[in-house]
Design a protein around this motif. Sequence first.
Motif, PDB file in Angstrom:
ATOM      1  N   HIS A   1       0.622  -1.148  -0.131  1.00 14.64           N
ATOM      2  CA  HIS A   1       0.021  -0.109   0.110  1.00 14.64           C
ATOM      3  C   HIS A   1       0.669   1.106  -0.068  1.00 14.64           C
ATOM      4  O   HIS A   1       0.727   1.989  -0.828  1.00 14.64           O
ATOM      5  CB  HIS A   1      -1.056  -0.009   1.164  1.00 14.64           C
ATOM      6  CG  HIS A   1      -1.915   1.212   1.300  1.00 14.64           C
ATOM      7  ND1 HIS A   1      -1.214   2.282   2.019  1.00 14.64           N
ATOM      8  CD2 HIS A   1      -3.046   1.484   1.174  1.00 14.64           C
ATOM      9  CE1 HIS A   1      -2.155   3.219   2.206  1.00 14.64           C
ATOM     10  NE2 HIS A   1      -3.048   2.677   1.533  1.00 14.64           N
ATOM     11  N   SER A   2       1.847   1.401   1.009  1.00 11.90           N
ATOM     12  CA  SER A   2       2.689   2.754   1.137  1.00 11.90           C
ATOM     13  C   SER A   2       3.598   2.168   1.922  1.00 11.90           C
ATOM     14  O   SER A   2       3.753   1.096   2.497  1.00 11.90           O
ATOM     15  CB  SER A   2       1.865   3.790   1.607  1.00 11.90           C
ATOM     16  OG  SER A   2       1.319   3.452   2.770  1.00 11.90           O
TER      17      SER A   2
ATOM     18  N   PHE B   1       3.490  -0.723   4.607  1.00 10.45           N
ATOM     19  CA  PHE B   1       2.178  -1.087   4.868  1.00 10.45           C
ATOM     20  C   PHE B   1       1.893  -1.955   3.854  1.00 10.45           C
ATOM     21  O   PHE B   1       1.834  -1.371   2.465  1.00 10.45           O
ATOM     22  CB  PHE B   1       1.448   0.279   5.154  1.00 10.45           C
ATOM     23  CG  PHE B   1       1.676   1.246   6.248  1.00 10.45           C
ATOM     24  CD1 PHE B   1       0.910   0.853   7.402  1.00 10.45           C
ATOM     25  CD2 PHE B   1       2.414   2.194   5.976  1.00 10.45           C
ATOM     26  CE1 PHE B   1       1.227   1.670   8.427  1.00 10.45           C
ATOM     27  CE2 PHE B   1       2.760   2.901   7.025  1.00 10.45           C
ATOM     28  CZ  PHE B   1       2.130   2.626   8.033  1.00 10.45           C
TER      29      PHE B   1
ATOM     30  N   SER C   1      -0.864  -4.374   1.674  1.00 11.38           N
ATOM     31  CA  SER C   1      -2.418  -4.529   1.528  1.00 11.38           C
ATOM     32  C   SER C   1      -2.899  -5.811   1.404  1.00 11.38           C
ATOM     33  O   SER C   1      -2.195  -6.712   1.396  1.00 11.38           O
ATOM     34  CB  SER C   1      -2.662  -3.885  -0.196  1.00 11.38           C
ATOM     35  OG  SER C   1      -2.240  -2.861  -0.442  1.00 11.38           O
TER      36      SER C   1
ATOM     37  N   CYS D   1     -11.574   0.957  11.643  1.00 12.54           N
ATOM     38  CA  CYS D   1     -10.313   0.993  10.802  1.00 12.54           C
ATOM     39  C   CYS D   1      -9.842   2.406  10.239  1.00 12.54           C
ATOM     40  O   CYS D   1     -11.126   2.906   9.709  1.00 12.54           O
ATOM     41  CB  CYS D   1     -10.329   0.010   9.711  1.00 12.54           C
ATOM     42  SG  CYS D   1      -8.948  -0.127   8.724  1.00 12.54           S
ATOM     43  N   HIS D   2      -8.938   2.947  10.289  1.00  9.32           N
ATOM     44  CA  HIS D   2      -8.641   4.377   9.732  1.00  9.32           C
ATOM     45  C   HIS D   2      -8.040   3.922   8.478  1.00  9.32           C
ATOM     46  O   HIS D   2      -7.466   5.185   7.603  1.00  9.32           O
ATOM     47  CB  HIS D   2      -7.735   5.163  10.662  1.00  9.32           C
ATOM     48  CG  HIS D   2      -6.294   4.240  11.115  1.00  9.32           C
ATOM     49  ND1 HIS D   2      -6.238   3.689  12.056  1.00  9.32           N
ATOM     50  CD2 HIS D   2      -5.171   4.656  10.747  1.00  9.32           C
ATOM     51  CE1 HIS D   2      -5.189   3.098  12.145  1.00  9.32           C
ATOM     52  NE2 HIS D   2      -4.438   3.828  11.332  1.00  9.32           N
ATOM     53  N   ASN D   3      -7.907   2.905   7.775  1.00 11.18           N
ATOM     54  CA  ASN D   3      -7.258   2.633   6.598  1.00 11.18           C
ATOM     55  C   ASN D   3      -7.909   1.679   5.707  1.00 11.18           C
ATOM     56  O   ASN D   3      -7.497   0.517   5.360  1.00 11.18           O
ATOM     57  CB  ASN D   3      -5.444   2.341   6.523  1.00 11.18           C
ATOM     58  CG  ASN D   3      -4.961   3.250   7.067  1.00 11.18           C
ATOM     59  OD1 ASN D   3      -5.078   4.585   6.397  1.00 11.18           O
ATOM     60  ND2 ASN D   3      -3.888   3.261   7.840  1.00 11.18           N
TER      61      ASN D   3
ATOM     62  N   ASP E   1      -8.627   1.414   2.777  1.00 11.47           N
ATOM     63  CA  ASP E   1      -8.108   1.201   1.690  1.00 11.47           C
ATOM     64  C   ASP E   1      -7.195   0.175   1.712  1.00 11.47           C
ATOM     65  O   ASP E   1      -6.630  -0.031   0.229  1.00 11.47           O
ATOM     66  CB  ASP E   1      -7.583   2.650   1.101  1.00 11.47           C
ATOM     67  CG  ASP E   1      -6.698   3.362   2.240  1.00 11.47           C
ATOM     68  OD1 ASP E   1      -6.952   3.313   3.310  1.00 11.47           O
ATOM     69  OD2 ASP E   1      -5.824   4.010   1.820  1.00 11.47           O
ATOM     70  N   THR E   2      -6.848  -0.548   2.781  1.00 13.71           N
ATOM     71  CA  THR E   2      -5.680  -1.347   2.726  1.00 13.71           C
ATOM     72  C   THR E   2      -6.450  -2.596   2.754  1.00 13.71           C
ATOM     73  O   THR E   2      -5.597  -3.714   2.741  1.00 13.71           O
ATOM     74  CB  THR E   2      -4.791  -1.231   3.938  1.00 13.71           C
ATOM     75  OG1 THR E   2      -5.499  -1.547   5.289  1.00 13.71           O
ATOM     76  CG2 THR E   2      -4.207  -0.162   3.715  1.00 13.71           C
ATOM     77  N   TRP E   3      -7.723  -2.777   2.623  1.00 17.92           N
ATOM     78  CA  TRP E   3      -8.522  -4.249   2.925  1.00 17.92           C
ATOM     79  C   TRP E   3      -8.181  -5.200   1.761  1.00 17.92           C
ATOM     80  O   TRP E   3      -8.177  -6.249   2.228  1.00 17.92           O
ATOM     81  CB  TRP E   3      -9.930  -3.903   3.285  1.00 17.92           C
ATOM     82  CG  TRP E   3     -10.326  -3.348   4.558  1.00 17.92           C
ATOM     83  CD1 TRP E   3      -9.400  -2.981   5.446  1.00 17.92           C
ATOM     84  CD2 TRP E   3     -11.341  -2.958   5.016  1.00 17.92           C
ATOM     85  NE1 TRP E   3     -10.052  -2.619   6.547  1.00 17.92           N
ATOM     86  CE2 TRP E   3     -11.423  -2.571   6.202  1.00 17.92           C
ATOM     87  CE3 TRP E   3     -12.743  -3.275   4.444  1.00 17.92           C
ATOM     88  CZ2 TRP E   3     -12.541  -2.346   7.144  1.00 17.92           C
ATOM     89  CZ3 TRP E   3     -13.778  -2.899   5.279  1.00 17.92           C
ATOM     90  CH2 TRP E   3     -13.595  -2.325   6.771  1.00 17.92           C
TER      91      TRP E   3
ATOM     92  N   GLY F   1     -10.152   8.444   9.987  1.00 16.88           N
ATOM     93  CA  GLY F   1     -10.237   7.773   8.666  1.00 16.88           C
ATOM     94  C   GLY F   1     -11.585   7.625   7.989  1.00 16.88           C
ATOM     95  O   GLY F   1     -11.925   7.131   7.013  1.00 16.88           O
TER      96      GLY F   1
ATOM     97  N   LYS G   1     -11.807   8.425   4.422  1.00 12.12           N
ATOM     98  CA  LYS G   1     -11.637   7.382   3.610  1.00 12.12           C
ATOM     99  C   LYS G   1     -12.806   6.501   3.131  1.00 12.12           C
ATOM    100  O   LYS G   1     -12.903   6.003   2.287  1.00 12.12           O
ATOM    101  CB  LYS G   1     -10.559   6.601   4.073  1.00 12.12           C
ATOM    102  CG  LYS G   1      -9.066   7.269   4.142  1.00 12.12           C
ATOM    103  CD  LYS G   1      -8.102   6.459   4.501  1.00 12.12           C
ATOM    104  CE  LYS G   1      -6.717   7.149   4.561  1.00 12.12           C
ATOM    105  NZ  LYS G   1      -5.430   6.114   4.876  1.00 12.12           N
TER     106      LYS G   1
END
Length: 276
Positions: A40-41, A58, A60, A69-71, A73-75, A237, A240
């Motif tokens: 992811h990053s 991080f 994915s 969850c504050h991310n 977008d990583t699911w 989050g 997001k």
Amino acid sequence: MAVLLSPEIPVGRPARFGCDEDATTPAGAATRRPIVGSVHSWDLSTGVDGPGARFVTFLSGCPLTCLYCHNPDTWRMRNGKRTSADDVVAEAAKYTTFIRAAGGGATVSGGEPLLQPVFTGELLHRYKHDLGLHTALDTSGFLGTRATDALLRDVDLVLLDIKSWDGETYQKVTGRPLQPTLDFAHRLADLGKEVHVRFVLVPGLTDDPANIDGVASFAASLGNVSRVDVLPFHKLGESKWQALDMNFTLHDTPSPAPAALTAAREIFTSHGLNAV
């Protein structure tokens, strides 16, 4: 403090080790193909992903769907960037002088890094043996059975999220059962691995004193938990979730009051744990 680094990764470096994500060889095994994973990053952080300044990767993909969850977008793994371990390690190598001076290391986080155990194992192995860095694995423990003994030998510290002691609450928060996390915690204790437990205090969800006491009693029983981070729920989050057209069900939940955080930490310290 977190300084976001570019997620764009240089390409074209020769592979040093190799096997792809569905291979079964241990970290560091030599084949003709580079080990690749979904990233992811990465960033350089201080004080939130293990001791000192740390290079944090991080990954994915995550089997949990935590309400706070504050991310999110990583699911999904498919939303990450297919990246070789060579390129990630080369990026980390740029910061080793600073990291060592700051008493830090490298952390593999997510998402859930054990969803990609071969890639995670390769990163940990090379952070530790090629770069000489202290290593940390940030995990929910739900996929602990995917962590081989070889992978765990390259881990100096496990940041273990125990999101609730009450099984129904855990299921509500994560969408998954609690027991795999507890099983993994016992395995880490048997191996003598240092663990930092993370517990998020969510008003009306995880803040029942009996629930907190259950996590504290369990953590104290393990004998290898050197620190407990009691983290306040926040809604940073939420944007997001909205961008992904997902319903953030905790929209009306407030952050816990300072007194509630203090009371939660006191429950952990009453069991002889170092809670911060």
